[in-house]
Write a protein that holds these residues in place. Structure first.
Motif, PDB file in Angstrom:
ATOM      1  N   ALA A 176       0.835  -1.206   0.000  1.00  0.00           N
ATOM      2  CA  ALA A 176       0.000   0.000   0.000  1.00  0.00           C
ATOM      3  C   ALA A 176       0.868   1.254   0.000  1.00  0.00           C
ATOM      4  N   GLY A 177       1.953   1.225   0.781  1.00  0.00           N
ATOM      5  CA  GLY A 177       2.851   2.370   0.816  1.00  0.00           C
ATOM      6  C   GLY A 177       3.584   2.564  -0.499  1.00  0.00           C
ATOM      7  N   ILE A 178       3.989   1.468  -1.130  1.00  0.00           N
ATOM      8  CA  ILE A 178       4.743   1.543  -2.385  1.00  0.00           C
ATOM      9  C   ILE A 178       3.882   2.128  -3.509  1.00  0.00           C
ATOM     10  N   VAL A 179       2.617   1.688  -3.573  1.00  0.00           N
ATOM     11  CA  VAL A 179       1.751   2.153  -4.665  1.00  0.00           C
ATOM     12  C   VAL A 179       1.046   3.460  -4.339  1.00  0.00           C
ATOM     13  N   GLY A 180       1.363   4.021  -3.176  1.00  0.00           N
ATOM     14  CA  GLY A 180       0.834   5.352  -2.862  1.00  0.00           C
ATOM     15  C   GLY A 180      -0.476   5.384  -2.102  1.00  0.00           C
ATOM     16  N   HIS A 181      -0.902   4.258  -1.551  1.00  0.00           N
ATOM     17  CA  HIS A 181      -2.111   4.232  -0.728  1.00  0.00           C
ATOM     18  C   HIS A 181      -1.709   4.410   0.737  1.00  0.00           C
ATOM     19  N   GLY A 182      -1.977   5.572   1.279  1.00  0.00           N
ATOM     20  CA  GLY A 182      -1.647   5.807   2.681  1.00  0.00           C
ATOM     21  C   GLY A 182      -2.561   5.018   3.592  1.00  0.00           C
ATOM     22  N   SER A 183      -2.024   4.538   4.701  1.00  0.00           N
ATOM     23  CA  SER A 183      -2.855   3.773   5.643  1.00  0.00           C
ATOM     24  C   SER A 183      -3.586   4.715   6.577  1.00  0.00           C
ATOM     25  N   ASP A 184      -4.732   4.256   7.066  1.00  0.00           N
ATOM     26  CA  ASP A 184      -5.513   5.024   8.029  1.00  0.00           C
ATOM     27  C   ASP A 184      -4.768   5.088   9.353  1.00  0.00           C
ATOM     28  N   PRO A 185      -4.894   6.211  10.088  1.00  0.00           N
ATOM     29  CA  PRO A 185      -4.212   6.312  11.393  1.00  0.00           C
ATOM     30  C   PRO A 185      -4.620   5.216  12.377  1.00  0.00           C
ATOM     31  N   THR A 186      -5.792   4.646  12.178  1.00  0.00           N
ATOM     32  CA  THR A 186      -6.279   3.600  13.095  1.00  0.00           C
ATOM     33  C   THR A 186      -5.874   2.198  12.646  1.00  0.00           C
ATOM     34  N   PHE A 187      -5.034   2.117  11.607  1.00  0.00           N
ATOM     35  CA  PHE A 187      -4.667   0.817  11.028  1.00  0.00           C
ATOM     36  C   PHE A 187      -4.178  -0.161  12.078  1.00  0.00           C
ATOM     37  N   TRP A 188      -3.240   0.267  12.929  1.00  0.00           N
ATOM     38  CA  TRP A 188      -2.616  -0.658  13.885  1.00  0.00           C
ATOM     39  C   TRP A 188      -3.613  -1.133  14.936  1.00  0.00           C
ATOM     40  N   LYS A 189      -4.496  -0.228  15.357  1.00  0.00           N
ATOM     41  CA  LYS A 189      -5.526  -0.645  16.327  1.00  0.00           C
ATOM     42  C   LYS A 189      -6.488  -1.643  15.694  1.00  0.00           C
ATOM     43  N   GLU A 190      -6.904  -1.346  14.465  1.00  0.00           N
ATOM     44  CA  GLU A 190      -7.834  -2.239  13.771  1.00  0.00           C
ATOM     45  C   GLU A 190      -7.223  -3.628  13.593  1.00  0.00           C
ATOM     46  N   MET A 191      -5.956  -3.653  13.174  1.00  0.00           N
ATOM     47  CA  MET A 191      -5.306  -4.942  12.953  1.00  0.00           C
ATOM     48  C   MET A 191      -5.126  -5.684  14.277  1.00  0.00           C
ATOM     49  N   GLY A 192      -4.780  -4.961  15.342  1.00  0.00           N
ATOM     50  CA  GLY A 192      -4.631  -5.595  16.652  1.00  0.00           C
ATOM     51  C   GLY A 192      -5.930  -6.223  17.135  1.00  0.00           C
ATOM     52  N   ILE A 193      -7.028  -5.502  16.966  1.00  0.00           N
ATOM     53  CA  ILE A 193      -8.339  -6.026  17.366  1.00  0.00           C
ATOM     54  C   ILE A 193      -8.712  -7.235  16.520  1.00  0.00           C
ATOM     55  N   THR A 194      -8.459  -7.135  15.200  1.00  0.00           N
ATOM     56  CA  THR A 194      -8.797  -8.227  14.288  1.00  0.00           C
ATOM     57  C   THR A 194      -8.011  -9.488  14.612  1.00  0.00           C
ATOM     58  N   LEU A 195      -6.696  -9.347  14.794  1.00  0.00           N
ATOM     59  CA  LEU A 195      -5.870 -10.517  15.111  1.00  0.00           C
ATOM     60  C   LEU A 195      -6.174 -11.048  16.504  1.00  0.00           C
ATOM     61  N   GLY A 196      -6.525 -10.155  17.426  1.00  0.00           N
ATOM     62  CA  GLY A 196      -6.897 -10.592  18.770  1.00  0.00           C
ATOM     63  C   GLY A 196      -8.185 -11.395  18.780  1.00  0.00           C
TER      64      GLY A 196
END
Length: 216
Positions: free
Chosen positions: A104-124
């Motif tokens: 996403a970073g390479i192709v220019g799609h910036g991640s949402d500021p909540t990305f890490w929280k969302e991923m943590g909740i999802t994996l949890g």
């Protein structure tokens, strides 16, 4: 006391079973990421859940349980290995999400500021789903495995989309995700204790079911 080295070999067995599936899973997850750039962190649960379902399905189809119970290994150890393998499966899900994050970073799609929280909740949420899935897997065995797998796959795929939409539609959830209140130590402690209790309770149920099960 359970012998740890037995669990290590059993975990390795699960990875041997799904090793060919890993590459397809990475491609599949990256495709999901391209199709859902704005919410791909919510799909981080797909790789570990697919790995778990695949390893359990292969155990049933290849009659691995029948072979394993004939070995000088306690059934508690066999069940414990299934729960311990959730850790590397979760790490694989995390690594898959990082791959998509990097693309996403390479192709220019910036991640949402909540990305890490969302991923943590999802994996949890993955071990919690596994805490429901594994007792059903040991209880239903071969006869009900296909039905359980279909139900859980639909739950994971539809649930990921639903949670993503829920975050979009709910201002309260969005505010909570962007706030720092989730760092409250008391809340984290209570959540951690509840999490351990659910996983332990699920493990003991699975052990009781499997110890009474006729695998011959």
């Amino acid at each position: 006391m359970l012998r740890v080295h037995h669990s290590i070999y059993l975990i390795r067995k699960d990875f041997v079973l799904v090793r060919k599936f890993l590459y397809l899973l990475i491609i599949y997850y990256i495709s999901m990421g391209f199709a859902n750039w704005s919410t791909y962190s919510m799909f981080a649960i797909l790789p570990p859940m697919l790995l778990l379902i695949n390893s359990c399905t292969l155990d049933v189809h290849q009659s691995n349980q029948r072979f394993l119970v004939s070995l000088p290994v306690r059934r508690q150890e066999l069940v414990l290995a299934k729960y311990l393998v959730l850790i590397p499966f979760t790490l694989f899900g995390f690594a898959s999400a990082l791959v998509v994050y990097g693309i996403a970073g390479i192709v220019g799609h910036g991640s949402d500021p909540t990305f890490w929280k969302e991923m943590g909740i999802t994996l949890g949420a993955f071990p919690l789903l596994a805490a429901i899935y594994l007792p059903l897997y040991y209880w239903l065995g071969t006869k009900g495995a296909q039905v359980v797998n279909i139900v859980f796959m639909l739950t994971v795929m539809l649930g990921s989309s639903s949670v993503a939409k829920l975050f979009e539609w709910s201002p309260l959830l969005t505010t909570w995700m962007k706030s720092e209140s989730s760092n409250n130590m008391l809340q984290a402690l209570i959540a951690g204790i509840a999490y351990i209790f659910v996983m332990s309770f699920s493990y003991f149920i699975s052990v009781r079911i499997f110890e009474k099960k006729d695998v011959s």
